[in-house]
Write an enzyme that holds these catalytic residues in place. Structure first.
Site, PDB file in Angstrom:
ATOM      1  N   GLU A  42       8.872  51.149 -81.998  1.00 26.81           N
ATOM      2  CA  GLU A  42       7.606  50.424 -82.154  1.00 26.81           C
ATOM      3  C   GLU A  42       7.525  49.855 -83.565  1.00 26.81           C
ATOM      4  O   GLU A  42       7.604  50.613 -84.535  1.00 26.81           O
ATOM      5  CB  GLU A  42       6.439  51.383 -81.886  1.00 26.81           C
ATOM      6  CG  GLU A  42       5.073  50.772 -82.136  1.00 26.81           C
ATOM      7  CD  GLU A  42       3.948  51.812 -82.018  1.00 26.81           C
ATOM      8  OE1 GLU A  42       4.100  52.825 -81.289  1.00 26.81           O
ATOM      9  OE2 GLU A  42       2.902  51.606 -82.674  1.00 26.81           O
ATOM     10  N   ARG A  46       1.329  45.682 -89.348  1.00 24.68           N
ATOM     11  CA  ARG A  46       0.366  46.007 -90.398  1.00 24.68           C
ATOM     12  C   ARG A  46       0.568  45.181 -91.660  1.00 24.68           C
ATOM     13  O   ARG A  46       0.018  45.489 -92.704  1.00 24.68           O
ATOM     14  CB  ARG A  46       0.453  47.494 -90.746  1.00 24.68           C
ATOM     15  CG  ARG A  46      -0.014  48.320 -89.594  1.00 24.68           C
ATOM     16  CD  ARG A  46      -0.194  49.762 -89.937  1.00 24.68           C
ATOM     17  NE  ARG A  46      -0.164  50.505 -88.700  1.00 24.68           N
ATOM     18  CZ  ARG A  46       0.071  51.793 -88.599  1.00 24.68           C
ATOM     19  NH1 ARG A  46       0.298  52.505 -89.666  1.00 24.68           N
ATOM     20  NH2 ARG A  46       0.076  52.375 -87.422  1.00 24.68           N
ATOM     21  N   LYS A 130      -1.883  56.045 -75.306  1.00 24.46           N
ATOM     22  CA  LYS A 130      -1.567  56.756 -76.544  1.00 24.46           C
ATOM     23  C   LYS A 130      -2.699  57.770 -76.782  1.00 24.46           C
ATOM     24  O   LYS A 130      -3.847  57.516 -76.383  1.00 24.46           O
ATOM     25  CB  LYS A 130      -1.514  55.703 -77.649  1.00 24.46           C
ATOM     26  CG  LYS A 130      -1.352  56.178 -79.054  1.00 24.46           C
ATOM     27  CD  LYS A 130      -1.126  54.933 -79.957  1.00 24.46           C
ATOM     28  CE  LYS A 130      -1.269  55.285 -81.415  1.00 24.46           C
ATOM     29  NZ  LYS A 130      -0.872  54.171 -82.298  1.00 24.46           N
TER      30      LYS A 130
HETATM   31  C1  3PG Z   1       0.168  55.124 -85.600  1.00 27.22           C
HETATM   32  O1  3PG Z   1       0.197  53.967 -85.956  1.00 27.22           O
HETATM   33  O2  3PG Z   1       0.274  55.434 -84.435  1.00 27.22           O
HETATM   34  C2  3PG Z   1      -0.023  56.188 -86.632  1.00 27.22           C
HETATM   35  O3  3PG Z   1      -0.487  55.678 -87.823  1.00 27.22           O
HETATM   36  C3  3PG Z   1       1.200  56.965 -86.855  1.00 27.22           C
HETATM   37  O4  3PG Z   1       0.852  58.129 -87.455  1.00 27.22           O
HETATM   38  P1  3PG Z   1       1.904  58.966 -88.320  1.00 27.22           P
HETATM   39  O5  3PG Z   1       2.165  58.136 -89.535  1.00 27.22           O
HETATM   40  O6  3PG Z   1       1.176  60.253 -88.627  1.00 27.22           O
HETATM   41  O7  3PG Z   1       3.137  59.177 -87.501  1.00 27.22           O
END
Ligand code: 3PG
Length: 210
Positions: A42, A46, A130
């Protein structure tokens, strides 16, 4: 969900997040993850450069299923789809994105953390969501509770998942896969330590198999 995505996630139920601004580093990160056994990736939208990074991974790597994460609007969903994203992930549930993805037949994983959100996803026709942010939203106990009610739903916990709690999440029957950024530490990527990325991916695969 497409059968290819489903079978890849059955074999290795972990989805690493790539948040690189540099397309060349994004490609190297993706290849390092694939070398460690993780081929569903994925790319999170951002930064302004993120979509170009995703396009570079799609164009320059082989054998990966590449999706777009942090997709916030319908226009963005259409745009990443046009760029070749094979699945779409959002932090929350926006109905018009869900309807678009269902119509297009593109797997969509919207973030949910309450029974109301999961039920809305279910009513829209989604069966995979999710669970975000997994650790803050109640972690394994909350996910057990949601799974016991929504028998047809499958969840992708993301947010606070790491090698230390991966096994606990994956032990739940209704967990499809876990997502996370712990597999792509910024310091490793920026210093070119792709062996570490591969090692983290291998470790996650071993935990998933265990
Ligand atoms: C996401 O985008 O799903 C989360 O910000 C991921 O979270 P993590 O950095 O704790 O894995």
């Amino acid at each position: 969900m497409t059968s290819d995505l489903s079978s890849r996630l059955s074999a290795a139920p972990v989805v690493p997040l790539i948040g690189e601004n540099d397309a060349a580093l994004a490609v190297k990160t993706a290849n390092a993850l694939n070398a460690g056994g993780l081929s569903v990736i994925e790319v999170v939208m951002r930064s302004d450069a993120a979509q170009a990074g995703m396009e570079a991974i799609i164009a320059e790597t082989e054998g990966l299923i590449v999706g777009a994460g942090t997709v916030l609007t319908l226009d963005q969903a259409k745009s990443v789809r046009a760029s070749g994203a094979e699945f779409i992930v959002s932090p929350g549930l926006v109905d018009e994105i869900a309807v678009y993805c269902l119509d297009e037949g593109i797997p969509f994983f919207p973030g949910t953390m309450t029974a109301g959100e999961v039920q809305r996803a279910y009513a829209l026709g989604l069966r995979d969501v999710k669970f975000f942010p997994a650790s803050l939203a109640g972690g394994v106990p909350m996910l057990k509770a949601l799974g016991s009610v929504f028998r047809e739903m499958r969840f992708m916990p993301t947010g606070g998942v790491s090698a230390s709690n991966l096994a606990e999440f994956l032990a739940l029957d209704h967990v499809l896969a876990c997502g996370g950024s712990w597999l792509t530490p910024r310091d490793a990527v920026e210093s070119g330590d792709f062996a570490r990325v591969t090692q983290l991916a291998s470790e996650a695969v071993a935990i998933a198999k265990g």
